[in-house]
Design a protein around this motif. Structure first.
Motif, PDB file in Angstrom:
ATOM      1  N   LEU A   1      43.578  30.907  39.484  1.00  0.00           N
ATOM      2  CA  LEU A   1      44.572  31.867  39.960  1.00  0.00           C
ATOM      3  C   LEU A   1      43.821  32.930  40.754  1.00  0.00           C
ATOM      4  CD1 LEU A   1      45.528  31.160  36.669  1.00  0.00           C
ATOM      5  CD2 LEU A   1      47.590  31.979  37.791  1.00  0.00           C
ATOM      6  N   PRO A   2      43.761  32.821  42.073  1.00  0.00           N
ATOM      7  CA  PRO A   2      42.894  33.685  42.892  1.00  0.00           C
ATOM      8  C   PRO A   2      43.345  35.139  42.863  1.00  0.00           C
ATOM      9  CG  PRO A   2      44.351  32.385  44.279  1.00  0.00           C
ATOM     10  CD  PRO A   2      44.538  31.874  42.883  1.00  0.00           C
ATOM     11  N   ALA A   3      42.375  36.015  42.715  1.00  0.00           N
ATOM     12  CA  ALA A   3      42.664  37.443  42.639  1.00  0.00           C
ATOM     13  C   ALA A   3      41.549  38.223  43.322  1.00  0.00           C
ATOM     14  CB  ALA A   3      42.802  37.892  41.194  1.00  0.00           C
ATOM     15  N   ILE A   4      41.907  39.404  43.813  1.00  0.00           N
ATOM     16  CA  ILE A   4      40.902  40.348  44.297  1.00  0.00           C
ATOM     17  C   ILE A   4      40.293  41.015  43.063  1.00  0.00           C
ATOM     18  CG2 ILE A   4      40.486  42.389  45.713  1.00  0.00           C
ATOM     19  CD1 ILE A   4      43.040  41.665  47.245  1.00  0.00           C
ATOM     20  N   VAL A   5      38.977  41.067  42.953  1.00  0.00           N
ATOM     21  CA  VAL A   5      38.352  41.561  41.734  1.00  0.00           C
ATOM     22  C   VAL A   5      37.667  42.916  41.909  1.00  0.00           C
ATOM     23  CG1 VAL A   5      38.054  39.275  40.741  1.00  0.00           C
ATOM     24  CG2 VAL A   5      36.269  40.202  42.232  1.00  0.00           C
ATOM     25  N   GLN A   6      37.724  43.512  43.095  1.00  0.00           N
ATOM     26  CA  GLN A   6      37.207  44.866  43.256  1.00  0.00           C
ATOM     27  C   GLN A   6      37.844  45.492  44.488  1.00  0.00           C
ATOM     28  OE1 GLN A   6      32.925  43.766  43.927  1.00  0.00           O
ATOM     29  NE2 GLN A   6      33.042  45.261  45.575  1.00  0.00           N
TER      30      GLN A   6
ATOM     31  N   ALA B   1      50.785  33.087  35.398  1.00  0.00           N
ATOM     32  CA  ALA B   1      50.305  32.104  34.424  1.00  0.00           C
ATOM     33  C   ALA B   1      51.205  32.051  33.202  1.00  0.00           C
ATOM     34  CB  ALA B   1      48.872  32.445  34.010  1.00  0.00           C
ATOM     35  N   ASN B   2      51.688  33.194  32.749  1.00  0.00           N
ATOM     36  CA  ASN B   2      52.569  33.236  31.590  1.00  0.00           C
ATOM     37  C   ASN B   2      53.966  32.726  31.922  1.00  0.00           C
ATOM     38  OD1 ASN B   2      51.559  34.814  28.910  1.00  0.00           O
ATOM     39  ND2 ASN B   2      50.421  35.512  30.696  1.00  0.00           N
ATOM     40  N   PHE B   3      54.505  33.135  33.076  1.00  0.00           N
ATOM     41  CA  PHE B   3      55.876  32.763  33.427  1.00  0.00           C
ATOM     42  C   PHE B   3      56.013  31.243  33.579  1.00  0.00           C
ATOM     43  CE2 PHE B   3      59.333  32.010  36.429  1.00  0.00           C
ATOM     44  CZ  PHE B   3      60.360  32.729  35.835  1.00  0.00           C
TER      45      PHE B   3
ATOM     46  N   VAL C   1      44.812  28.531  27.724  1.00  0.00           N
ATOM     47  CA  VAL C   1      43.982  29.716  27.512  1.00  0.00           C
ATOM     48  C   VAL C   1      43.611  30.265  28.878  1.00  0.00           C
ATOM     49  CG1 VAL C   1      41.852  28.359  27.394  1.00  0.00           C
ATOM     50  CG2 VAL C   1      41.913  30.627  26.362  1.00  0.00           C
ATOM     51  N   LEU C   2      43.489  31.595  28.956  1.00  0.00           N
ATOM     52  CA  LEU C   2      43.297  32.251  30.245  1.00  0.00           C
ATOM     53  C   LEU C   2      41.999  33.050  30.228  1.00  0.00           C
ATOM     54  CD1 LEU C   2      44.886  32.599  32.925  1.00  0.00           C
ATOM     55  CD2 LEU C   2      45.906  34.652  31.938  1.00  0.00           C
ATOM     56  N   ILE C   3      41.133  32.794  31.229  1.00  0.00           N
ATOM     57  CA  ILE C   3      39.907  33.575  31.400  1.00  0.00           C
ATOM     58  C   ILE C   3      40.142  34.575  32.519  1.00  0.00           C
ATOM     59  CG2 ILE C   3      37.467  33.508  32.015  1.00  0.00           C
ATOM     60  CD1 ILE C   3      37.354  30.670  30.906  1.00  0.00           C
ATOM     61  N   VAL C   4      39.927  35.865  32.221  1.00  0.00           N
ATOM     62  CA  VAL C   4      40.095  36.929  33.217  1.00  0.00           C
ATOM     63  C   VAL C   4      38.747  37.614  33.378  1.00  0.00           C
ATOM     64  CG1 VAL C   4      41.283  39.067  33.813  1.00  0.00           C
ATOM     65  CG2 VAL C   4      42.506  37.268  32.569  1.00  0.00           C
ATOM     66  N   GLY C   5      38.192  37.596  34.595  1.00  0.00           N
ATOM     67  CA  GLY C   5      36.886  38.234  34.748  1.00  0.00           C
ATOM     68  C   GLY C   5      36.294  38.082  36.130  1.00  0.00           C
ATOM     69  N   ARG C   6      35.000  38.427  36.197  1.00  0.00           N
ATOM     70  CA  ARG C   6      34.240  38.370  37.447  1.00  0.00           C
ATOM     71  C   ARG C   6      32.767  38.459  37.099  1.00  0.00           C
ATOM     72  NH1 ARG C   6      33.631  43.202  41.211  1.00  0.00           N
ATOM     73  NH2 ARG C   6      31.502  42.393  41.097  1.00  0.00           N
ATOM     74  N   GLY C   7      31.913  38.351  38.107  1.00  0.00           N
ATOM     75  CA  GLY C   7      30.488  38.521  37.892  1.00  0.00           C
ATOM     76  C   GLY C   7      30.120  39.986  37.766  1.00  0.00           C
ATOM     77  N   GLY C   8      28.827  40.264  37.693  1.00  0.00           N
ATOM     78  CA  GLY C   8      28.359  41.625  37.487  1.00  0.00           C
ATOM     79  C   GLY C   8      28.597  42.517  38.691  1.00  0.00           C
ATOM     80  N   GLY C   9      28.447  43.824  38.466  1.00  0.00           N
ATOM     81  CA  GLY C   9      28.624  44.795  39.523  1.00  0.00           C
ATOM     82  C   GLY C   9      28.451  46.195  38.982  1.00  0.00           C
ATOM     83  N   SER C  10      28.607  47.167  39.844  1.00  0.00           N
ATOM     84  CA  SER C  10      28.478  48.556  39.413  1.00  0.00           C
ATOM     85  C   SER C  10      29.704  48.968  38.609  1.00  0.00           C
ATOM     86  CB  SER C  10      28.327  49.463  40.635  1.00  0.00           C
ATOM     87  OG  SER C  10      29.532  49.443  41.404  1.00  0.00           O
ATOM     88  N   LEU C  11      29.620  50.171  38.030  1.00  0.00           N
ATOM     89  CA  LEU C  11      30.732  50.684  37.246  1.00  0.00           C
ATOM     90  C   LEU C  11      31.995  50.763  38.097  1.00  0.00           C
ATOM     91  CD1 LEU C  11      31.666  51.925  34.546  1.00  0.00           C
ATOM     92  CD2 LEU C  11      30.993  54.149  35.442  1.00  0.00           C
TER      93      LEU C  11
END
Length: 413
Positions: free
Chosen positions: A173-178, A193-195, A201-211
């Protein structure tokens, strides 16, 4: 200390240092300190040694190579920074220091304060409560991933999923992550995803980055959407030392996207082995049950049934006979005791009756008007008396009255 150790306790230097180390490490497992960098000294091994200070005090600090690798700026002496890590004691020098795992410019402190206030607010609403967290499915068919379709995170997740269990589907599910609009797209993908129930099961996340890069995953709208998700959610934001508020709202938190894939995807080889073990256990159990029933049925023929019935009946008959005999004996003993008691009571009553007293030579004396004479003072000379012995009656007159000492009559002194 006086509550833990007697006042006369003598410690060695090593012992007291170990105690101090234990107190510091247990009390300050994770701590954030803000101060000015002094004596910045990178080593050839990649570790960094420096001092944090303010107007009144200073503390030694070390940042090991693994943590220093993630620095997104170049610190210098005089920079004001905010360091997160744990306290430790360096025993050879008898000094304490902070082992820094994360460092940021102090200018980002406002962000941390904002996140902490948001965390407290959402926690007070119960969005982080462990009671509302859902278990991950043991046998998922489809894994959903809300992340950037071009980032390293999705590549790692796809690679690990294929290696662990190629039969599981992955829905991206493509999303903008920053940056601007990131939180809105993350929320939208979770809701889609829910609708449509796109995954187990759903993974929500991204790689590392600044605060600042990770801020979308701490937005209030994202937290509320994750908390409301009917699909179990794994939060996988950044590297192991990174954190976002979605880590607290998700049903599981993974240190990295790769770790999230390992949590969500069971090893196919393990499942096959487990199913094989279940099959063998079930087959063995059924085989044993069938054999037990076969032996049990074989033992039930006409002769053995009668023997079994007699074996059950005989003890019951013996108990009945014993109880009957005991009851009869108890009744007989009780009747015998009652007869003896009645006989004794009858004897007592008979010995105390007036007739028995009269037969022993006693008589009852009454005056002419029927009054029983109990004392010589009740009559006078010339009175007529009626005397009743055991048989008949005697009428007599009083000739004289004497007062006597009864003790002399009965031989008493």
């Amino acid at each position: 200390m006086n509550e833990l150790f007697p006042q006369d306790t003598v410690f060695s230097v090593t012992q007291i240092t170990e105690l101090i180390s234990e107190v510091l490490t247990q009390t300050f497992k994770t701590i954030t300190i803000e101060g000015e960098i002094s004596n910045w000294r990178p080593s050839s091994a990649g570790h960094i040694y420096f001092t944090l200070k303010d107007n009144s005090a200073q503390i030694k600090a070390v940042m090991f190579r693994g943590s220093a690798y993630h620095l997104n700026f170049t610190p210098r002496d005089g920079d004001k920074v905010r360091c997160t890590g744990s306290l430790s004691v360096y025993a050879p020098q008898g000094s304490y220091q902070i082992i820094v795992t994360k460092m940021e410019a102090a200018g980002s402190g406002n962000i941390l304060q904002m996140l902490e206030e948001r965390k407290k607010k959402l926690a007070a609403e119960g969005l982080f409560d462990s009671a509302r967290k859902k278990e991950l499915p043991r046998f998922p068919k489809t894994i959903g991933v809300v992340t950037s379709p071009t980032g390293a995170a999705i590549r790692d997740i796809l690679q690990i999923t294929k290696r662990r269990n190629p039969t599981i589907n992955v829905t991206v599910l493509p999303a903008i992550v920053q940056g601007e609009g990131a939180a809105q797209t993350i929320v939208k993908m979770i809701e889609i995803a829910n609708f449509y129930q796109l995954c187990d099961v759903l993974i929500v996340g991204r790689g590392g980055g600044s605060l600042e890069d990770l801020l979308p995953f701490s937005e209030e709208s994202v937290i509320r959407t994750i908390a409301a998700s009917k699909i179990p959610v794994i939060s996988a934001v950044g590297h192991e030392i990174d954190w976002a508020l979605c880590d607290y709202a998700a049903d599981k938190r993974a240190a990295t996207p790769s770790a999230a894939a390992e949590l969500a995807v069971p090893l196919l080889s393990d499942l096959k082995t487990q199913l094989g073990n279940y099959k063998e256990t079930l087959y063995t159990g059924i085989k044993q049950k069938v054999e037990q029933k076969r032996l049990l049925i074989r033992a039930f023929n006409a002769d053995s049934l009668e023997v079994r019935f007699r074996a059950i009946q005989q003890p019951l008959l013996n108990r009945y006979d014993n109880a009957k005999q005991a009851l009869q004996k108890n009744m007989a003993d009780r009747i015998k005791d009652l007869r003896v008691r009645i006989k004794n009571c009858t004897a007592v009553l008979e010995s105390s009756s007036p007739e028995a007293i009269f037969k022993r030579g006693y008589s009852m004396v009454r005056t002419k008007d029927g009054t029983v004479v109990r004392s010589a003072s009740q009559v006078a000379a010339g009175d007529l008396l009626e005397i009743t012995p055991a048989e008949g009656r005697i009428f007599a007159g009083v000739d004289r009255i004497e007062k006597i000492d009864r003790r002399k009559i009965y031989g008493k002194n």
